[in-house]
Motif scaffolding. Sequence first.
Motif, mmCIF file in Angstrom:
data_model
loop_
_atom_site.group_PDB
_atom_site.id
_atom_site.type_symbol
_atom_site.label_atom_id
_atom_site.label_comp_id
_atom_site.label_asym_id
_atom_site.label_seq_id
_atom_site.Cartn_x
_atom_site.Cartn_y
_atom_site.Cartn_z
ATOM 1 N N TRP A 265 23.407 49.015 17.423
ATOM 2 C CA TRP A 265 24.542 48.466 16.693
ATOM 3 C C TRP A 265 25.660 49.504 16.464
ATOM 4 N N THR B 83 28.675 52.226 17.199
ATOM 5 C CA THR B 83 29.830 52.293 18.097
ATOM 6 C C THR B 83 30.094 53.749 18.483
ATOM 7 N N GLU C 278 28.064 51.834 9.325
ATOM 8 C CA GLU C 278 27.828 50.941 10.453
ATOM 9 C C GLU C 278 26.502 50.194 10.304
ATOM 10 N N ARG D 148 27.363 46.439 10.350
ATOM 11 C CA ARG D 148 27.080 45.900 11.671
ATOM 12 C C ARG D 148 25.623 45.471 11.844
ATOM 13 N N SER E 166 26.374 42.209 9.797
ATOM 14 C CA SER E 166 26.995 41.759 11.063
ATOM 15 C C SER E 166 28.281 41.016 10.741
#
Length: 557
Positions: free
Chosen positions: A148, A150, A177, A181, A185
């Motif tokens: 997940w 980046t 994150e 994420r 989400s």
Amino acid sequence: MDRDGQVDVRCEKKVAGERLEVRGQWASKMEYLLAVAGNVVGLGNVWRFPYLCYRNGGGAFLVPYILFIVVCGVPLFLMESAIGQYTCQGGITCWKKMCPLFEGIGYAGQLILVYSCICYIFLLAWALIYLYFSFSEELPWASCSNIWNTDACVEFNKRNLTANWTLSMNTSSAATEFWERRILSISKGIEELGEVRLEIMLALVIMWVICYFCIWKGVRSTGKVVYFTATFPYLMLLILLIRGLTLPGATEGVVFYLYPDPDRLADPQVWMEAGAQVFFSYSVGVGTLTALSSYNQYNNNCYRDCIMMSCLNSGTSFVAGFAVFSVLGFMAHEQGVPIAEVAESGPGLAFIAYPQAVAMMPLPQLWATCFFVMVILLGLDTEFVMMEVIMTSVTDMFPSVLRRPGRRECFLLLFCVLCFLLQLVMVTEGGMYIFQVLDYYACNGTCLVFLAIFQAISVGWVFGADRFYDIIEDMIGFRPGPLIKYCWLYFMPVICLGTFIFSLVDYQPLIFNRTYVYPDWVYVLGWFLSFSSIGLVPLWMLLKLSQVKGSLCQVTV
């Protein structure tokens, strides 16, 4: 019970000569104290008070905070506790005995509690997920090597990357994150609900089941559960406090937390936030203390309980600040950044800043487990006590229906299921936007301040402060000092009214994550949620006045 230990007949009702199930009382004084402590000492003491203290002048913030405790917190605490103990009724029907014209206060308070139950349990569900991940071999929010993450992800425990992160605004931490994420989400806006987050939904089911069985037998089960849920968080807090104070940079964090800035006292916003914090942390205005005290013996010393619980509540908030800011000081020290850049409040502290800090410690799994166990137990107490208060208030409205074998358990199950169904829209990828709207508008401190104004007027002026003092003297055997009576009559209504007006004048529209501006229709919905509760007070007055013949004085008595 009366002074001789006999059953108080006011607490029992008959229907067609048949006695219903006994309403019940606390099995011991300790059960009551632990239930109140578990309710008033919650997550706000850990993640809201320390942040407000540092942001609003450090040690100087204690001046308005203590003032609000003296003139609003303690008087309201005593008022609600004494009302429940005297009337032996929940948060709605107590007003029928005290001042029927102001019964809308009870309905408004219970609706705010329903909103709060729906919001608050999400915090427990998120904490439960974090607790599950705390047993991982490597904490998933400590690294950027997950699916997940980046390219902009930065691992703060790798100090050689700190300089690059501080120079770039296009990077994000591994903890951020993981939260945004992996857990949420989160979508791009409230219009994009997206898919249902099955993990969150399962965690919600687990928490609802736990809360259900904590209170399904009323005070008989609640009184036993609080022996663990109200005390164990203090052990966790003590462990985290000791660990935090022994970390490098802890001293700087504590100084940052308490360093006084007297100039901030000239800002009205500081005073408003101090008042809001007192109303939140003392759980006043919504009938919680009234319902809990209604299970006390008639001659219980509610005045002493009020002082004890007030000291415990504020003392916990103060000590929690050392546990939080010692760790934040350590994190700032490790990253080489100012503490202001890592200080967070609310979910940002619990699910980003603190997990990020423990990931930088030795034995991070141990400290993460301690922290999230503390968060869950602190919140669990508050959640199931709010549910118990709602059950008590509704049961006292319909005793002939609900005080029969099995009826209360079925109604509680129905309540949990309905709340869960209403939450389904918030377990989606866009659910966090809806959660923030409900929390910001429906459960805000301004609504509590509004209810406090009418409580002070109804008891202090309509029912009569001296008359209520006579009742308290009959219950506890002595007459409290006159300061509390003057607070009911003068100080509390004026200060609360000023705070309420200023909060409306200084209103700031909700902005999610400091960047996302909601559509206009969301703000309209938010205001509707706010007025859906507090609007019940004047609406009930109009309804009563239109139905009853006679003068205003005859209606209010």
